[in-house]
Design a protein around this motif. Structure first.
Motif, mmCIF file in Angstrom:
data_model
loop_
_atom_site.group_PDB
_atom_site.id
_atom_site.type_symbol
_atom_site.label_atom_id
_atom_site.label_comp_id
_atom_site.label_asym_id
_atom_site.label_seq_id
_atom_site.Cartn_x
_atom_site.Cartn_y
_atom_site.Cartn_z
ATOM 1 N N ARG A 5 0.823 -1.216 0.000
ATOM 2 C CA ARG A 5 0.000 0.000 0.000
ATOM 3 C C ARG A 5 0.855 1.263 0.000
ATOM 4 O O ARG A 5 0.576 2.220 0.721
ATOM 5 C CB ARG A 5 -0.968 -0.007 1.166
ATOM 6 N N ASP A 131 2.967 -10.055 3.667
ATOM 7 C CA ASP A 131 1.613 -10.577 3.859
ATOM 8 C C ASP A 131 1.029 -10.119 5.198
ATOM 9 O O ASP A 131 -0.144 -9.739 5.279
ATOM 10 C CB ASP A 131 1.612 -12.110 3.788
ATOM 11 N N GLU A 134 0.067 -6.430 5.000
ATOM 12 C CA GLU A 134 -1.150 -6.263 4.206
ATOM 13 C C GLU A 134 -2.378 -6.572 5.058
ATOM 14 O O GLU A 134 -3.359 -5.817 5.063
ATOM 15 C CB GLU A 134 -1.114 -7.157 2.968
ATOM 16 N N LYS A 135 -2.301 -7.659 5.808
ATOM 17 C CA LYS A 135 -3.415 -8.060 6.668
ATOM 18 C C LYS A 135 -3.658 -7.013 7.765
ATOM 19 O O LYS A 135 -4.796 -6.639 8.042
ATOM 20 C CB LYS A 135 -3.109 -9.426 7.284
ATOM 21 N N LYS A 136 -2.580 -6.503 8.377
ATOM 22 C CA LYS A 136 -2.723 -5.497 9.437
ATOM 23 C C LYS A 136 -3.297 -4.198 8.877
ATOM 24 O O LYS A 136 -4.186 -3.598 9.485
ATOM 25 C CB LYS A 136 -1.379 -5.248 10.118
ATOM 26 N N MET A 137 -2.792 -3.763 7.726
ATOM 27 C CA MET A 137 -3.292 -2.523 7.124
ATOM 28 C C MET A 137 -4.765 -2.650 6.776
ATOM 29 O O MET A 137 -5.542 -1.711 6.949
ATOM 30 C CB MET A 137 -2.466 -2.154 5.898
ATOM 31 N N ASP A 138 -5.146 -3.816 6.292
ATOM 32 C CA ASP A 138 -6.549 -4.065 5.973
ATOM 33 C C ASP A 138 -7.403 -3.993 7.235
ATOM 34 O O ASP A 138 -8.432 -3.334 7.265
ATOM 35 C CB ASP A 138 -6.692 -5.434 5.287
ATOM 36 N N ALA A 139 -6.951 -4.664 8.293
ATOM 37 C CA ALA A 139 -7.703 -4.667 9.569
ATOM 38 C C ALA A 139 -7.792 -3.268 10.173
ATOM 39 O O ALA A 139 -8.801 -2.916 10.788
ATOM 40 C CB ALA A 139 -7.037 -5.634 10.554
ATOM 41 N N ASP A 140 -6.737 -2.465 9.979
ATOM 42 C CA ASP A 140 -6.704 -1.110 10.547
ATOM 43 C C ASP A 140 -7.397 -0.075 9.649
ATOM 44 O O ASP A 140 -7.497 1.088 10.028
ATOM 45 C CB ASP A 140 -5.263 -0.665 10.778
ATOM 46 N N GLY A 141 -7.834 -0.497 8.453
ATOM 47 C CA GLY A 141 -8.467 0.451 7.534
ATOM 48 C C GLY A 141 -7.487 1.487 7.005
ATOM 49 O O GLY A 141 -7.860 2.623 6.720
ATOM 50 N N ASP A 143 -5.239 3.208 4.301
ATOM 51 C CA ASP A 143 -5.257 3.338 2.846
ATOM 52 C C ASP A 143 -3.872 3.249 2.214
ATOM 53 O O ASP A 143 -3.729 2.762 1.103
ATOM 54 C CB ASP A 143 -5.918 4.658 2.432
#
Length: 145
Positions: A5, A131, A134-141, A143
């Protein structure tokens, strides 16, 4: 160099993803630690850096330094236990160096590790780190950087 990201995540470093910190084993046996680009992006422009003193023992997941931005003050938790052997005078004079170069000149502390071989097994590196971020950024919202 991996990127998640828009955040640089060097694949040759070791990461504690939960605490957004990295570690690099140096040739002399010391370990250099710092904040990830993701952590620096979350914090915003850093304005203060207060490291633990040289000679201080730090436990794993305990504060190696405190950093401050216009919107956040908090600890940078060490990914491994050890004794502080050096702190970064460049960052003390210009804390925003962490935002510009978190994996190079923006390092925060150097440690003589207590148990690198044992504790580094809890850290992730390479594709596993990408990986996990990516998962942490997704969970934290989050961008992106």
């Amino acid at each position: 160099m991996g990127t998640v990201r828009g955040c640089n995540i060097p694949e040759d470093l070791y990461y504690n993803v939960e605490n957004n910190v990295w570690a690099r084993k140096e040739d002399d046996g010391t370990v250099t630690i710092g904040m990830t680009a993701f952590a620096a992006a979350l914090a915003g422009d850093l304005v203060a850096y207060t490291p633990k003193k040289e000679g201080k023992s730090i436990k794993k997941d305990k504060s190696a330094a405190t950093v401050e931005s216009g919107k956040w003050v908090g600890p940078v938790k060490s990914p491994v236990a050890g004794d502080v052997t050096a702190t970064n005078d460049q960052v003390a004079n210009d804390p925003s160096l962490v935002n510009r170069d978190p994996y190079g000149d923006g390092w925060l502390a150097k440690l003589d590790p207590a148990d690198w071989d044992g504790e580094s097994g809890d850290l992730v590196t390479g594709q596993d780190a990408l990986d996990a971020f990516e998962k942490k950024m997704d969970a934290d919202g989050f961008d992106g950087c």
